[in-house]
Write a protein that holds these residues in place. Structure first.
Motif, short mmCIF file in Angstrom:
data_model
loop_
_atom_site.label_atom_id
_atom_site.label_comp_id
_atom_site.label_asym_id
_atom_site.label_seq_id
_atom_site.Cartn_x
_atom_site.Cartn_y
_atom_site.Cartn_z
N GLU B 54 -3.91 -9.93 13.50
CA GLU B 54 -3.26 -10.57 12.05
C GLU B 54 -3.81 -10.54 10.75
O GLU B 54 -2.69 -10.28 9.83
N ASP B 55 -5.02 -11.23 10.80
CA ASP B 55 -5.75 -12.12 10.33
C ASP B 55 -6.46 -10.99 9.02
O ASP B 55 -7.07 -10.82 7.91
N LYS B 57 -4.67 -8.24 7.85
CA LYS B 57 -3.85 -7.88 6.22
C LYS B 57 -5.07 -8.91 5.17
O LYS B 57 -4.93 -8.51 4.27
N ARG B 58 -5.83 -9.81 5.42
CA ARG B 58 -6.32 -10.22 4.28
C ARG B 58 -7.44 -9.68 3.99
O ARG B 58 -8.05 -9.93 3.16
N PHE B 61 -8.22 -3.23 0.95
CA PHE B 61 -7.42 -1.58 1.69
C PHE B 61 -9.12 -0.18 1.38
O PHE B 61 -9.91 -0.41 0.37
N GLU B 263 -2.00 0.22 11.86
CA GLU B 263 -1.16 -0.47 10.82
C GLU B 263 -0.25 0.03 9.95
O GLU B 263 -0.30 1.09 9.67
N ILE B 265 2.28 -0.47 6.46
CA ILE B 265 2.09 -0.67 5.28
C ILE B 265 2.65 -0.75 4.51
O ILE B 265 3.77 0.57 4.17
N GLU B 271 1.79 -4.94 1.49
CA GLU B 271 2.00 -5.89 2.84
C GLU B 271 2.92 -5.25 4.24
O GLU B 271 3.30 -4.06 4.19
N VAL B 272 1.57 -5.86 5.11
CA VAL B 272 2.31 -5.18 6.05
C VAL B 272 3.75 -5.03 6.82
O VAL B 272 4.09 -6.56 6.70
N ARG B 295 -9.13 -0.78 7.23
CA ARG B 295 -7.80 -0.28 6.65
C ARG B 295 -7.74 1.22 5.63
O ARG B 295 -7.16 0.69 4.38
N ARG B 297 -6.00 4.20 3.87
CA ARG B 297 -4.95 4.42 4.04
C ARG B 297 -4.72 5.94 3.64
O ARG B 297 -4.80 6.74 2.70
#
Lengths: 148, 437
Positions: B54-55, B57-58, B61, B263, B265, B271-272, B295, B297
């Motif tokens: 989960e980390d 997401k910090r 991208f 993921e 978003i 935001e995830v 990450r 996109r």
């Protein structure tokens, strides 16, 4: 000579689409513009309609407002006898002066005279009119087209 | 070990593997790629901050523009000596997107392509007719390596020469077809025109179709025309090429998540989103050496589902790609951005005319048209000038898009007249889809 003899011709871009020519002529008709001479150049997908009308400013303005793309260009007109060799005489003089004719179209005005409209590269326009005039060819004044 | 053994790991095993690989990847890019070090520093994160999945997401991208900005090799995490393959996509404004592979990356790519093709049980005895483009495009060689590694016979026919392709498919007894779905349908139509029955006169049993969006209708049409099972291949060259995800015998798309961590978003906020919600698909590569991406996109809109599939595979599933979060078009498998077209128009004419991009279908093939309005800035009154303009534009568009586009010169306001309102892109393929074509 340009100021005296140059004639305003309108070129209108036309897609080859049904009804478009009708819309154009209808626009001119409703504005009371009379078409004195015309020619249509076309490729497979689009065309250009060349018009000499009695009131170029008005024609241009109503066509633009109706959504047509219009370009105004200077052309000149000559009057020749309506008999064999009339056209030849003019083209011969231009050719000998090494002036390229972009395009030309004619209308027979009735009687023994025919009027030919010539488009040459703009930088050659003045010279073309001079040598034709010197060669005894009668240039037609704009009034012939614009006058009522 | 079977090459697709990982498709069946338990959730716990997956997550432990992903966490380990993710930490390793973050550490590596931070130390080896200045671009990532800068980005992480700016965001105030260090690789060690990742203690759970989960980390992630910090972390910031990566977008396609980053790849262009560092053209050609600015994002590589290995020295050039370790690179064994370079692929490239067409560029938006002249700068293409370059992707590179080490020997290890090639093994990963081959593995995920094997796993893709194992969805249909491809192996020795199969004749794989590969009509994806060979060359800079990753489609052709991706399938080639996967099929060969599975012991199948590969026919590297690449694109074009449809009648010859059909002859080879028939004479060589092709059992597996690999190409874009629209080309598969075109092949079937040409076969019929030649008096052949695609269902009887060929030995095809399955096909792997991808590189362009395919509606349910198109999938069904391909499967029915050939009488084969339809498998979808999803991928993008930035992540590896084809082989990011593949559909199983039940038509469910599985992501090879031991290599590519997905993921979803919110494309607006970043935001995830929770599992099952629709949003933009983002991938972090877990094993790539030459060009690891954090990450990244994709701009593809989809969903993720974790529950196990009927096929028995435990790897995460993704829904069908339902759209794009940007204005990219996919025409015959080629990515086209309106900005590319605009760039060409501006370059040729020195001004930006009004234009509209029209994508349509001619039979089953995509056709790209660019309608350019002839306004008073362009119109000289001369026919030849317009014809030259049309040809010049067509030539430049072909050079920039790697795709033939037909230029149509139209009167101003034509588009508003025929389409209702001003729009830059008209995709008539969707329209036909909606009309139930």
């Amino acid at each position: 000579m340009r100021s005296q003899y140059a004639i305003k011709q309108l070129s209108v871009f036309l897609e080859n689409r049904k009804g478009r020519l009708k819309e154009l002529t209808e626009t001119l008709y409703q504005a009371g513009v009379n078409i004195r001479a015309l020619a249509l150049a076309e490729s497979a997908e689009f065309g250009i309609l060349r018009l000499v009308v009695d009131n170029p400013e008005k024609a241009r303005s109503v066509l633009s407002s109706a959504g047509f793309t219009v370009k105004e260009q200077d052309v000149f007109a000559v009057e020749v006898e309506d008999k064999p060799g009339g056209f030849y005489q003019v083209v011969k003089i231009l050719s000998e002066a090494d002036i390229n004719v972009d395009y030309t179209y004619a209308f027979v005005g009735g009687g023994e005279r025919a009027v030919l409209i010539f488009k040459v590269p703009d930088e050659d326009l003045e010279r073309a009119m001079e040598i034709l005039s010197a060669g005894g060819i009668k240039l037609v004044e704009p009034l012939f087209f614009y006058g009522a | 070990m079977r090459p697709n053994a990982k498709d069946y790991l338990s959730r716990e095993e997956f997550e432990a593997l992903q966490l380990r690989r993710l930490r390793e990847t973050l550490g590596r890019v931070y130390h080896l790629v200045p671009f990532y070090r800068e980005k992480f520093d700016q965001a105030g994160v260090r690789p060690d901050d990742l203690t759970s999945l989960e980390d992630l997401k910090r972390f910031p991208f990566t977008v396609k523009q980053d790849l262009r900005d560092h053209y050609p090799f600015g994002l590589l995490a290995v020295p050039m000596e370790q690179v064994v393959r370079i692929h490239s996509s067409s560029g938006t404004t002249g700068k293409p997107t370059v992707v590179a592979y080490t020997e290890h990356d090639m093994r990963v790519w081959t593995e995920v392509m094997m796993r893709t093709m194992l969805m249909a049980g491809v192996g020795p005895g199969d004749v794989v007719h590969n009509a994806y483009g060979y060359g800079l495009f990753t489609g052709g060689l991706g399938f080639h390596y996967g099929a060969e590694a599975l012991g199948a016979a590969v026919v590297p026919s690449s694109v074009g020469f449809t009648k010859r392709q059909l002859m080879l498919m028939r004479d060589f007894g092709a059992t597996i077809l690999c190409c874009t779905p629209s080309y598969a349908l075109h092949l079937a139509e040409v076969a019929q025109e030649e008096g052949l029955d695609p269902r009887k006169d060929f030995k095809l049993r399955a096909g792997f179709f991808g590189a362009e969006p395919a509606s349910e209708g198109l999938r069904r049409a391909v499967a029915e025309a050939w009488g084969i099972k339809y498998f979808e291949a999803y991928g993008l060259s930035e992540i590896i090429g084809p082989g990011v995800a593949a559909s199983c015998e039940y038509g469910e798309l599985h992501i090879f998540e031991d290599h590519f961590y997905p993921e979803i978003i919110d494309p607006e906020t970043g935001e995830v989103l929770p599992e099952g919600q629709e949003g933009e698909l983002v991938f972090t590569t877990l094993t790539k050496q030459a060009l690891p991406l954090i990450r990244y996109r994709t701009r593809d809109i989809s969903r993720l589902y974790r529950e196990p599939c009927r096929c028995g595979r435990t790897i995460i599933r993704m829904g069908r790609v339902v759209g794009r979060s940007d204005d990219m078009l996919i025409v015959s498998g080629v990515n086209v951005f309106p900005s590319q077209v605009e760039h060409v128009l501006t370059k040729v004419e020195g001004l930006t005319p009004n234009y509209v991009i029209v994508v349509d279908k001619k039979g089953v093939l995509d056709v790209l048209e660019v309608w350019v309005e002839v306004d008073e800035r362009i119109f000289t009154g001369d026919l030849g000038t317009l014809e030259n303009l049309k040809h010049k534009l067509e030539e430049e568009l072909a050079n920039h898009l790697f795709l033939r586009a037909r230029v149509k010169l139209v009167e101003p306001k034509t588009l508003e007249r025929s389409m209702g309102k001003a729009k830059r892109v008209i995709d008539r393929r969707e329209l036909e889809e909606k009309l139930g074509r």
